[in-house]
Structures are given as C-alpha cells and as structure tokens.
Design a protein around this motif. Sequence first.
Motif, PDB file in Angstrom:
ATOM      1  N   GLY A 233      31.437 -13.128  36.933  1.00 18.09           N
ATOM      2  CA  GLY A 233      30.926 -14.100  36.044  1.00 18.09           C
ATOM      3  C   GLY A 233      29.435 -14.360  36.292  1.00 18.09           C
ATOM      4  N   HIS A 234      29.021 -15.556  36.381  1.00 18.66           N
ATOM      5  CA  HIS A 234      27.698 -15.815  36.799  1.00 18.66           C
ATOM      6  C   HIS A 234      26.712 -16.041  35.277  1.00 18.66           C
ATOM      7  CE1 HIS A 234      24.584 -17.086  39.476  1.00 18.66           C
ATOM      8  NE2 HIS A 234      23.874 -15.588  39.428  1.00 18.66           N
ATOM      9  N   ASP A 235      26.518 -14.663  34.714  1.00 22.04           N
ATOM     10  CA  ASP A 235      25.850 -14.672  33.581  1.00 22.04           C
ATOM     11  C   ASP A 235      26.864 -15.164  32.466  1.00 22.04           C
ATOM     12  OD1 ASP A 235      23.236 -14.352  33.553  1.00 22.04           O
ATOM     13  OD2 ASP A 235      23.359 -12.190  33.727  1.00 22.04           O
ATOM     14  N   HIS A 236      26.562 -16.108  31.345  1.00 24.28           N
ATOM     15  CA  HIS A 236      27.363 -16.799  30.310  1.00 24.28           C
ATOM     16  C   HIS A 236      27.427 -15.803  29.469  1.00 24.28           C
ATOM     17  CE1 HIS A 236      26.399 -20.923  32.639  1.00 24.28           C
ATOM     18  NE2 HIS A 236      26.710 -19.843  33.267  1.00 24.28           N
ATOM     19  N   HIS A 237      27.915 -14.552  29.237  1.00 28.10           N
ATOM     20  CA  HIS A 237      28.327 -13.784  28.150  1.00 28.10           C
ATOM     21  C   HIS A 237      29.337 -12.750  28.640  1.00 28.10           C
ATOM     22  CE1 HIS A 237      25.679 -11.052  30.462  1.00 28.10           C
ATOM     23  NE2 HIS A 237      26.162 -10.266  29.793  1.00 28.10           N
ATOM     24  N   TYR A 238      29.972 -12.000  27.740  1.00 31.79           N
ATOM     25  CA  TYR A 238      30.718 -10.964  27.889  1.00 31.79           C
ATOM     26  C   TYR A 238      30.238  -9.611  27.685  1.00 31.79           C
ATOM     27  CZ  TYR A 238      34.238  -7.429  26.488  1.00 31.79           C
ATOM     28  OH  TYR A 238      34.990  -6.553  26.327  1.00 31.79           O
ATOM     29  N   GLU A 239      30.407  -8.987  28.733  1.00 32.92           N
ATOM     30  CA  GLU A 239      29.881  -7.520  28.715  1.00 32.92           C
ATOM     31  C   GLU A 239      30.840  -6.384  29.484  1.00 32.92           C
ATOM     32  OE1 GLU A 239      25.509  -5.265  29.619  1.00 32.92           O
ATOM     33  OE2 GLU A 239      26.028  -7.176  30.572  1.00 32.92           O
ATOM     34  N   ARG A 240      30.953  -5.142  28.563  1.00 36.14           N
ATOM     35  CA  ARG A 240      31.680  -4.369  29.656  1.00 36.14           C
ATOM     36  C   ARG A 240      30.731  -3.017  29.724  1.00 36.14           C
ATOM     37  NH1 ARG A 240      33.493  -0.819  25.312  1.00 36.14           N
ATOM     38  NH2 ARG A 240      33.856  -1.785  23.433  1.00 36.14           N
ATOM     39  N   PHE A 241      31.237  -2.399  30.836  1.00 37.42           N
ATOM     40  CA  PHE A 241      30.425  -1.091  31.019  1.00 37.42           C
ATOM     41  C   PHE A 241      31.238  -0.010  31.211  1.00 37.42           C
ATOM     42  CE2 PHE A 241      27.788  -4.523  32.744  1.00 37.42           C
ATOM     43  CZ  PHE A 241      26.507  -4.206  32.444  1.00 37.42           C
ATOM     44  N   ALA A 242      30.611   1.262  30.801  1.00 38.19           N
ATOM     45  CA  ALA A 242      31.459   2.415  31.244  1.00 38.19           C
ATOM     46  C   ALA A 242      31.558   2.516  32.642  1.00 38.19           C
ATOM     47  CB  ALA A 242      30.655   3.603  30.453  1.00 38.19           C
ATOM     48  N   PRO A 243      32.628   3.445  33.121  1.00 38.20           N
ATOM     49  CA  PRO A 243      32.734   3.862  34.587  1.00 38.20           C
ATOM     50  C   PRO A 243      31.234   4.461  35.141  1.00 38.20           C
ATOM     51  CG  PRO A 243      34.600   4.722  33.276  1.00 38.20           C
ATOM     52  CD  PRO A 243      33.506   4.271  32.280  1.00 38.20           C
ATOM     53  N   GLN A 244      31.040   3.877  36.291  1.00 40.90           N
ATOM     54  CA  GLN A 244      29.829   4.188  36.888  1.00 40.90           C
ATOM     55  C   GLN A 244      30.081   4.012  38.425  1.00 40.90           C
ATOM     56  OE1 GLN A 244      26.653   1.207  35.954  1.00 40.90           O
ATOM     57  NE2 GLN A 244      28.320  -0.183  35.248  1.00 40.90           N
ATOM     58  N   ASN A 276      24.417   2.287  30.701  1.00 45.56           N
ATOM     59  CA  ASN A 276      26.133   2.302  30.777  1.00 45.56           C
ATOM     60  C   ASN A 276      26.745   0.782  30.290  1.00 45.56           C
ATOM     61  OD1 ASN A 276      26.075   4.793  32.141  1.00 45.56           O
ATOM     62  ND2 ASN A 276      25.614   3.653  34.126  1.00 45.56           N
ATOM     63  N   SER A 277      26.023   0.041  29.976  1.00 48.87           N
ATOM     64  CA  SER A 277      26.516  -1.116  29.110  1.00 48.87           C
ATOM     65  C   SER A 277      26.886  -0.685  27.766  1.00 48.87           C
ATOM     66  CB  SER A 277      25.536  -2.280  28.977  1.00 48.87           C
ATOM     67  OG  SER A 277      26.285  -3.263  28.373  1.00 48.87           O
ATOM     68  N   GLN A 278      28.402  -0.933  27.428  1.00 47.96           N
ATOM     69  CA  GLN A 278      29.022  -0.450  26.161  1.00 47.96           C
ATOM     70  C   GLN A 278      29.105  -1.702  25.262  1.00 47.96           C
ATOM     71  OE1 GLN A 278      32.512   1.396  27.575  1.00 47.96           O
ATOM     72  NE2 GLN A 278      31.849   3.245  27.321  1.00 47.96           N
ATOM     73  N   LYS A 279      29.216  -2.858  25.747  1.00 49.55           N
ATOM     74  CA  LYS A 279      29.125  -4.127  24.661  1.00 49.55           C
ATOM     75  C   LYS A 279      29.097  -5.168  25.033  1.00 49.55           C
ATOM     76  CE  LYS A 279      31.214  -5.476  20.762  1.00 49.55           C
ATOM     77  NZ  LYS A 279      31.035  -5.080  19.387  1.00 49.55           N
ATOM     78  N   ARG A 280      28.230  -5.907  24.429  1.00 47.12           N
ATOM     79  CA  ARG A 280      27.736  -7.407  24.919  1.00 47.12           C
ATOM     80  C   ARG A 280      27.915  -8.301  23.820  1.00 47.12           C
ATOM     81  NH1 ARG A 280      24.997  -3.017  25.412  1.00 47.12           N
ATOM     82  NH2 ARG A 280      23.961  -3.373  23.378  1.00 47.12           N
ATOM     83  N   ILE A 281      28.313  -9.534  24.121  1.00 41.55           N
ATOM     84  CA  ILE A 281      28.647 -10.630  23.225  1.00 41.55           C
ATOM     85  C   ILE A 281      28.434 -11.931  23.786  1.00 41.55           C
ATOM     86  CG2 ILE A 281      30.205 -11.631  21.659  1.00 41.55           C
ATOM     87  CD1 ILE A 281      32.046  -9.334  21.534  1.00 41.55           C
ATOM     88  N   THR A 282      27.367 -12.631  23.051  1.00 43.20           N
ATOM     89  CA  THR A 282      27.159 -14.010  23.728  1.00 43.20           C
ATOM     90  C   THR A 282      27.319 -15.055  22.643  1.00 43.20           C
ATOM     91  OG1 THR A 282      25.521 -15.336  25.044  1.00 43.20           O
ATOM     92  CG2 THR A 282      24.517 -14.067  23.320  1.00 43.20           C
ATOM     93  N   LYS A 283      27.288 -16.221  22.863  1.00 37.97           N
ATOM     94  CA  LYS A 283      27.688 -17.211  21.982  1.00 37.97           C
ATOM     95  C   LYS A 283      28.680 -17.558  21.539  1.00 37.97           C
ATOM     96  CE  LYS A 283      22.662 -17.935  20.576  1.00 37.97           C
ATOM     97  NZ  LYS A 283      21.668 -17.654  19.354  1.00 37.97           N
ATOM     98  N   THR A 284      29.738 -17.084  22.125  1.00 40.80           N
ATOM     99  CA  THR A 284      31.153 -16.896  21.890  1.00 40.80           C
ATOM    100  C   THR A 284      31.915 -17.290  23.334  1.00 40.80           C
ATOM    101  OG1 THR A 284      30.919 -15.007  20.276  1.00 40.80           O
ATOM    102  CG2 THR A 284      33.220 -15.380  21.494  1.00 40.80           C
ATOM    103  N   TYR A 285      32.596 -18.348  22.949  1.00 41.15           N
ATOM    104  CA  TYR A 285      33.778 -18.613  24.006  1.00 41.15           C
ATOM    105  C   TYR A 285      35.122 -17.943  23.801  1.00 41.15           C
ATOM    106  CZ  TYR A 285      30.259 -22.514  24.539  1.00 41.15           C
ATOM    107  OH  TYR A 285      29.052 -23.151  24.939  1.00 41.15           O
ATOM    108  N   GLY A 286      35.520 -17.777  25.024  1.00 36.69           N
ATOM    109  CA  GLY A 286      36.904 -17.285  25.019  1.00 36.69           C
ATOM    110  C   GLY A 286      37.604 -16.624  26.398  1.00 36.69           C
ATOM    111  N   VAL A 287      38.606 -15.875  26.339  1.00 34.31           N
ATOM    112  CA  VAL A 287      39.193 -15.258  27.619  1.00 34.31           C
ATOM    113  C   VAL A 287      39.275 -13.883  27.175  1.00 34.31           C
ATOM    114  CG1 VAL A 287      40.116 -17.545  28.261  1.00 34.31           C
ATOM    115  CG2 VAL A 287      41.501 -15.916  27.230  1.00 34.31           C
ATOM    116  N   VAL A 288      39.447 -13.174  28.353  1.00 36.09           N
ATOM    117  CA  VAL A 288      39.750 -11.857  28.510  1.00 36.09           C
ATOM    118  C   VAL A 288      41.275 -11.455  28.767  1.00 36.09           C
ATOM    119  CG1 VAL A 288      39.293  -9.454  29.531  1.00 36.09           C
ATOM    120  CG2 VAL A 288      37.497 -10.961  29.242  1.00 36.09           C
ATOM    121  N   LYS A 289      41.894 -10.964  28.074  1.00 34.79           N
ATOM    122  CA  LYS A 289      43.305 -10.595  28.203  1.00 34.79           C
ATOM    123  C   LYS A 289      43.396  -9.386  28.594  1.00 34.79           C
ATOM    124  CE  LYS A 289      47.859 -10.060  25.773  1.00 34.79           C
ATOM    125  NZ  LYS A 289      48.477  -9.993  24.677  1.00 34.79           N
TER     126      LYS A 289
END
Length: 318
Positions: A233-244, A276-289
């Motif tokens: 967590g820590h940074d208030h956004h969503y992000e996913r990375f490729a394997p590294q 290697n950052s593949q996707k970044r989303i902010t200003k969106t509240y939610g959870v990861v399933k």
Amino acid sequence: MPPTPRAMNSRTNKARWAIPLAAGASLALVGGTLLWSPADEADAAPSGKDTKAAFTAVAAGDIAEQCTSGDSGCAHPKTAALVKQLNPSFVMTMGDNQYDDARLQDFEDYYDTSWGAFKDKTRPVPGNHETYDPEGALEGYKSYFGSVAYPKGESYYSYDKDNWHFIALDSNSFDDKAQIDWLKADLAANSKKCVAAYWHHPLFSSGEHGNDPVSRPVWKLLYANKAELVMNGHDHHYERFAPQNPDGKADANGIVELLGGMGGANPYKIEEVQPNSQKRITKTYGVVKLNFTDTGFSWNLVGTDGATKDSSPSYNCR
C-alpha cells in the motif's frame, strides 16, 4: 514433507480460454469466473490443467479516514460494502488501516464501523500511520486486532491456504534482525508450491512516495525463494508491475508486484512512472479481488461502483 516441484514453464500471460459468442464478443474463464469481453480481449487463465479458482481473497491498503457512512464523501464504508458483496475467503490489508494516528479509539470509531465487519477473517499488517499512536507505536493496532494481527506475539506472521503460503510483514521494522531471521526460517520451512507476501511500503511505486529501498532486502529473500507475488500500500493508488527482480530489471522468473492503496484514503497523484509498471489508476476507490488456484493466480481491481477497472494477466507459480 519436501517442497512440491515447481512448474517448468514458470509464467505466462499469453494463455487464453474463450467460447465464441456473437461477432465481436466472447466468454473468458478468469480464475473460475466467466467474464464477457470483446473478441481477442479475454483475460488469460493460468496454463495447466487447473483453471478453476480454488479460493478468492480481497486486498487493499490505506483504508479508514476519520469519517463514517453519514458523510457523503466517506469512501471506506463503500469499499467495505464491496468486500461484503465479493464475500472472499479472507481479507488482506496492506497497512494504514486507520488514519491519522491509529489510536484504539480511532479504530473503534471509524475502521470498525465498516471493515470491522470482516475483522475475524482479516489478515492485516501495519503501516506507518499505525506507528503514530500517542500510546506507543502499534498500540492501537495491536489492541484492536489482537491475536488476528499477532498470532504468535509478533507483528509479522504467516499462514497457509490450500497450495499457497502467505507471509504478512511489518515494513516499519525491516531493519529488525529478528524479523529478517524469522522470514528466512519461514521461507526455509515452507512446503507450499506458491508464495505471496504483503506489507505496507512498496519497493517500486510510481506514486507520490515513490520507490522505498527499505523493502529491497526482503525482496531479495523472496526472489531467492521463488515467491510469486508481493502486495503493498502506502501510495494511494492502484498499480501493477510485470515480473521483475529486486533491482527493478524485467525478469520472466521474477516477482509480480501489486500496489493497492485505494481502500478509502485520499488518492495520490501518479508522479514518476517506474520501469515495468503495466497499469496505474488513481482517483478510484475499490479493492483487489485475487483469484488463487493450486498452480497460479490472477486478479481484478473492482471499483466501488461494482465495475472491473483492471484485470491482471494470469501467472503460474514457479
């Protein structure tokens, strides 16, 4: 029992399973759930024989601001309603569960009114805000969660579910030799095929806090032991990375990082996009399933409106 041999073909995001429908559409099996998508855009399923989700979990960090459902702009009751709807096997929180000073009274007044509904099946870790308690670092956190967060008397622990080993760590004290020694022993004793770890401070982040090297030694241990997934967590956004690898180099046999700091706290900006950052989303509240099988994993970011905002590739355990 000796460790189960790991898959020879360690990771892929190319596998695909779809049933043609009307022109331009398909059904895709993602972690045991059929999802509609346009043709050729269905999410990948883990390669191998087992494509059915063995279980699901929900993850988020940075959750309860000092507000309740009576405040129209309060987000954590909305993310909690989403957790209730998804009904996961268990919940993982990645720190800063309660703002601002994370006192016991704050937990009882705010967090408990929303995410407290899942307290018995929550597997939390502390963030930096849990250290700000005037009564002492982590005192409110420890008093509120009790043995859920301290099953063996420490702020770090591990647990198993099916073919997965989960490691919950306290990144406020990664300089504590006792925690690092415990992690080494825990990894050495693990007999599960698949390994996921989670804590608060991310090694890699494109957000306002950026990369935090405090986590690199832990990454090195997890990488050497063929862990699959790290969640922060820590940074208030969503992000996913490729394997590294721990040095931030793309590596098909590396670790996948998921940053999920959109549980309810005020969103942060994306600042410097990391390799290697593949996707970044902010200003969106939610959870990861998260969808876990005996051989792999994938996930969906679900917003408080119920819509899927992002879907990961699917990965095989090593």
